[in-house]
Design a protein around this motif. Sequence first.
Motif, short mmCIF file in Angstrom:
data_model
loop_
_atom_site.label_atom_id
_atom_site.label_comp_id
_atom_site.label_asym_id
_atom_site.label_seq_id
_atom_site.Cartn_x
_atom_site.Cartn_y
_atom_site.Cartn_z
N UNK A 284 0.83 -1.21 0.00
CA UNK A 284 0.00 0.00 0.00
C UNK A 284 0.86 1.26 0.00
N UNK A 285 1.91 1.26 0.80
CA UNK A 285 2.80 2.42 0.84
C UNK A 285 3.48 2.65 -0.50
N UNK A 286 3.94 1.56 -1.11
CA UNK A 286 4.60 1.70 -2.41
C UNK A 286 3.63 2.16 -3.49
N UNK A 302 -8.37 6.46 -4.24
CA UNK A 302 -9.03 5.69 -5.30
C UNK A 302 -8.03 4.87 -6.09
N UNK A 303 -6.90 5.47 -6.45
CA UNK A 303 -5.88 4.74 -7.21
C UNK A 303 -5.29 3.60 -6.41
N UNK A 304 -5.05 3.83 -5.12
CA UNK A 304 -4.52 2.75 -4.28
C UNK A 304 -5.53 1.61 -4.18
N UNK A 305 -6.80 1.96 -4.05
CA UNK A 305 -7.84 0.93 -3.95
C UNK A 305 -7.96 0.14 -5.25
N UNK A 306 -7.95 0.84 -6.37
CA UNK A 306 -8.08 0.16 -7.66
C UNK A 306 -6.88 -0.75 -7.91
#
Length: 386
Positions: A284-286, A302-306
Amino acid sequence: MARFKTKHTEWLLSNMAITVSSLLSSNPKPLTSRPVGRPPIEYVNAGPRQKRKLASDLAVHQGHNTSLLVHAAAVSAEKSNEEDTALVLKNIYLTPSDHNKVRKNLFTQKTDSVRLTEDEAFFEFVLKIAYRLKLKKWQVRDENGKKEMAKQKNTIQKKMWNAMALHVDKPKQNGNGNTNDGNTARRAFAKPKLLAEILGLDENLIAYFNSILIAISCHLPIDPTQFKKYCQKTVTLYMSLYPWFPMSATVHKVLMHGYQIIEASILPLGVLGENASEARNKYYKSDRRLHARKSTRQKNMEDVFHRAMDSSDPLVSSIYLAKRLGQQNKLPLPADVIELLESPNFLYPCNMDNNNNAPVFDANNSDSDSDSENPFTIEIDVEDDF
């Protein structure tokens, strides 16, 4: 000057009448002296330094009589209708033995109760038994007993550091909890014989605890009946050795009701752990740093979730599944844990190591380095619009 006389000639040459009767009256008003210096400041409106000075002056004036000052403060609080403050001050004044209780409530850091994992709970359990092993008491209240328990604790801490390089029951530098975390517990239980020698406990009991902890964290299905029998055997051994120390809530839950939890669970208990979600934190951090927009926080999340949804897709995650499994360095399961599985002979068609009775997989049957066929297939229907 000439300009002033020219401008104000009429005013200078006119006659003016001044009445001085009020100044020569028979009953003149008494003259009052003005206060010298700064006006007095009330204690409530004073600053910290001024408050300390006023309190110090009052204490000096009363001869530093603490009881008198506390009693006076209680009376003042009653007159000001501050009932809670008056009650506390009265208790301190009337019962000096409550001083320690008040001091502990003021200076003891109150933290929210954190639920211990099973590894941490079992490790804390065996440590508490070892600390009280010479006294054979659950509650140690006398001073001699507390000194003996502190001495035993210090001895065990030194042995754990010298033999296993583990810090036990020591506060962390950040002040949040102590060093008895899950990693410390697993490293300690990994060597049951050495741990039992350091703590002075029965080696079989430590080995049973270790097998139970491995079984409930295993990703393979456990047989509830076999697990119940194994836990009953552990409880019988424990009660015969240390009946003076009652079980903690977590140890009782695992040993007495663990088989019921296994029966009610659809998946193995090890699959329900938080290891997978904790392992995703680094990704997630990366992803948030390298693969997400940073224009707004909403777009970033949103981008991290996708990306997390894409990487968790079964087809995408299975591409390098064999390679990831080959990189994992998992320890072999002990023989006692294998006997607790639902299908140990089917799941482990392999030879047993003569040294530790642990299953050893045949390297020729392992597909970690082979290019195995992808079990997922994709069918794409393309519509011809031409």
